[in-house]
Enzyme design. Sequence first.
Site, PDB file in Angstrom:
ATOM      1  N   GLY A 185       0.867  -1.107   0.280  1.00  0.00           N
ATOM      2  CA  GLY A 185       0.331   0.090   0.164  1.00  0.00           C
ATOM      3  C   GLY A 185       1.044   1.164   0.113  1.00  0.00           C
ATOM      4  O   GLY A 185       2.058   1.324  -0.282  1.00  0.00           O
ATOM      5  N   SER A 186       0.280   2.374   0.497  1.00  0.00           N
ATOM      6  CA  SER A 186       1.197   3.767   0.154  1.00  0.00           C
ATOM      7  C   SER A 186       1.591   3.701   1.792  1.00  0.00           C
ATOM      8  O   SER A 186       1.992   2.566   2.407  1.00  0.00           O
ATOM      9  CB  SER A 186       0.130   4.831   0.951  1.00  0.00           C
ATOM     10  OG  SER A 186      -0.680   4.726   2.182  1.00  0.00           O
ATOM     11  N   GLY A 214       2.056   2.302   5.692  1.00  0.00           N
ATOM     12  CA  GLY A 214       3.580   1.710   6.134  1.00  0.00           C
ATOM     13  C   GLY A 214       4.440   1.959   7.082  1.00  0.00           C
ATOM     14  O   GLY A 214       4.995   1.189   8.582  1.00  0.00           O
ATOM     15  N   GLU A 272       6.029  -3.425   0.745  1.00  0.00           N
ATOM     16  CA  GLU A 272       5.298  -3.436  -0.492  1.00  0.00           C
ATOM     17  C   GLU A 272       4.778  -2.272  -0.282  1.00  0.00           C
ATOM     18  O   GLU A 272       4.079  -1.939  -0.743  1.00  0.00           O
ATOM     19  CB  GLU A 272       5.077  -4.499  -0.936  1.00  0.00           C
ATOM     20  CG  GLU A 272       5.930  -4.188  -2.370  1.00  0.00           C
ATOM     21  CD  GLU A 272       5.250  -4.012  -3.339  1.00  0.00           C
ATOM     22  OE1 GLU A 272       5.632  -2.140  -4.410  1.00  0.00           O
ATOM     23  OE2 GLU A 272       4.095  -4.493  -3.904  1.00  0.00           O
ATOM     24  N   CYS A 288       2.104   0.361  -8.428  1.00  0.00           N
ATOM     25  CA  CYS A 288       3.651   0.933  -8.062  1.00  0.00           C
ATOM     26  C   CYS A 288       4.440   0.763  -8.295  1.00  0.00           C
ATOM     27  O   CYS A 288       5.567   1.706  -8.084  1.00  0.00           O
ATOM     28  CB  CYS A 288       3.272   0.119  -6.723  1.00  0.00           C
ATOM     29  SG  CYS A 288       3.830  -1.871  -6.469  1.00  0.00           S
TER      30      CYS A 288
HETATM   31  C1  UN1 Z   1       1.499  -3.253  -7.559  1.00  0.00           C
HETATM   32  O1  UN1 Z   1       1.820  -2.631  -8.420  1.00  0.00           O
HETATM   33  O2  UN1 Z   1       1.345  -3.557  -6.520  1.00  0.00           O
HETATM   34  O3  UN1 Z   1       5.822  -5.388 -11.675  1.00  0.00           O
HETATM   35  C2  UN1 Z   1       2.104  -4.187  -8.202  1.00  0.00           C
HETATM   36  C3  UN1 Z   1       4.213  -5.059 -11.805  1.00  0.00           C
HETATM   37  C4  UN1 Z   1       3.284  -6.012 -11.345  1.00  0.00           C
HETATM   38  C5  UN1 Z   1       3.025  -5.782  -9.788  1.00  0.00           C
HETATM   39  C6  UN1 Z   1       2.270  -4.355  -9.594  1.00  0.00           C
HETATM   40  N1  UN1 Z   1       3.791  -7.528 -11.762  1.00  0.00           N
HETATM   41  O4  UN1 Z   1       4.214  -4.177 -12.938  1.00  0.00           O
END
Ligand code: UN1
Length: 511
Positions: free
Chosen positions: A242-243, A247, A264, A298
């Site tokens: 998440g953000s 975290g 993450e 992300c």
């Molecule tokens: C995410 O956005 O939380 O590498 C994960 C990627 C994907 C995973 C993204 N396999 O863009």
Amino acid sequence: MTLPTLEPTLAQQTSSLLQTLGVPAHRISGGNLRARTPITGEVLAELPVTTRSAAEAAIERAHQAFFAWRTVPAPRRGELVRLLGEELRANLDPLGRLVTLEAGKILSEGRGEVQEMIDICVFAAGLSRGIGGLTLPSERPSHRMMETWHPLGVTGVISAFNFPVAVWAWNAALALVCGNTVVWKPSEKTPLTALAVQAIFERAAARLPDLPADLSTVLLGGGALGEAVVDHPRVALVSATGSTRMGRAVGPRLAARFARSILELGGNNAAIVTPTADLHLALRGIAFAAMGTAGQRCTTLRRLLVHDTVYDTLLPQLKRVYASVAIGDPRLPGTLVGPLIDRAAFDAMQGTLDRVRAAGAQVTGGERVLAKEHPEAFYVRPALVEIAFQTEDVQRETFAPILSVLRYTDLRDAIALHNDVPQGLSSAIFTNDLREAERFLSAEGSDCGIANVNIGTSGAEIGGAFGGEKETGGGRESGSDVWKSYMRRATNTINYGTELPLAQGVSFDID
Ligand code: UN1
């Protein structure tokens, strides 16, 4: 007289997909958690939330299940994950469609997400026969040292709306073969896909006789439930996606009780385009990384550093692509950019664009589209921001399709600029110059957990370790040797002799 054929509403389509996926009716009715689709903003279902006491009871049951599961041989645990992969393969189409309906991804990305789940199941099933420790030389005669890896306990998974099912799979597939049980708190914005995955998991589990119950459980609700997972003393490891703000709340609470964490968090990923880059290839890589998933990965490309000599060639091409990209209903085959998840995402995007404009940036795109057709949904044209320096807004992650573009003349400056953000998830360089590529990948290059050459920043494969540095949180999920984070390591020293020599030459004679 012929009657017009009525297209089923999105709520009807959802309910028939949920039925196909085997979600029991009582789990999707009679509550006050509203599942909406970002495609139109309409409510798809109203479902029951998990109370805090029910969540705590579920964690306690997962803890009991762990005692049985940890003694099941790892290859047998792998068989469960193999069957999970099989069930997912059989349901790739309906689950992929449900991801599209609930998260608003285009169909091929919805399916891609389920494919990632299948891939990690294959990986983890193989791993279940390969969990191995080192054998090490002992300095003492007739002694041997080795490492054994043991199951850890209950693994809490907290996931975000943008990868509503794959993130559970990366964590659950590894956690399960490692002998852990799983408690999952998905985003409250995507409860339906979570229930579908739970139903699929339960079908896989039912195919093996004598499995303990409660190996993986889903808890539906908001932040308070996440806190219940984070604070529960039975949860040995929490993997939270998440953000960075989330975290910051989660990390210290886990540290305070010495629990393990895999974080993450935010990314602010950049790509460098050098003078020798294949611009056609770069353009495609940039387009997918920056606009794919409507900028809500992300790993989305958020900053582009372009060498002065190619800037005036690349920028007009990029502007053309941005002006013509197909935005709309993610279920339609030609669409490349679906909706933002909700109004808050739209407001955050507009706020950032207003501020960078005020700071002197030239913004192309970024406006709302299809507002007449869908007053409750938020479709936007992805935005290009040409800016001379990295303002605070450029250095912050805005979870929307905004690509800030900057010029550079010297690769060292570009790398410094690249690393001058608080986040460190993914990065890329487009170049045909070996020296530039290797410099970017070296210790003085990208400071991210993922560094690519001639591909974009997003769309990583499950075989590698996935995650990043700095405010991204330092956690790693998925492939490589990441499984070690889900286990506890014991160092064993075995004396098969008749003497008791002490290490470091210490003597301690009692007679
Ligand atoms: C995410 O956005 O939380 O590498 C994960 C990627 C994907 C995973 C993204 N396999 O863009």
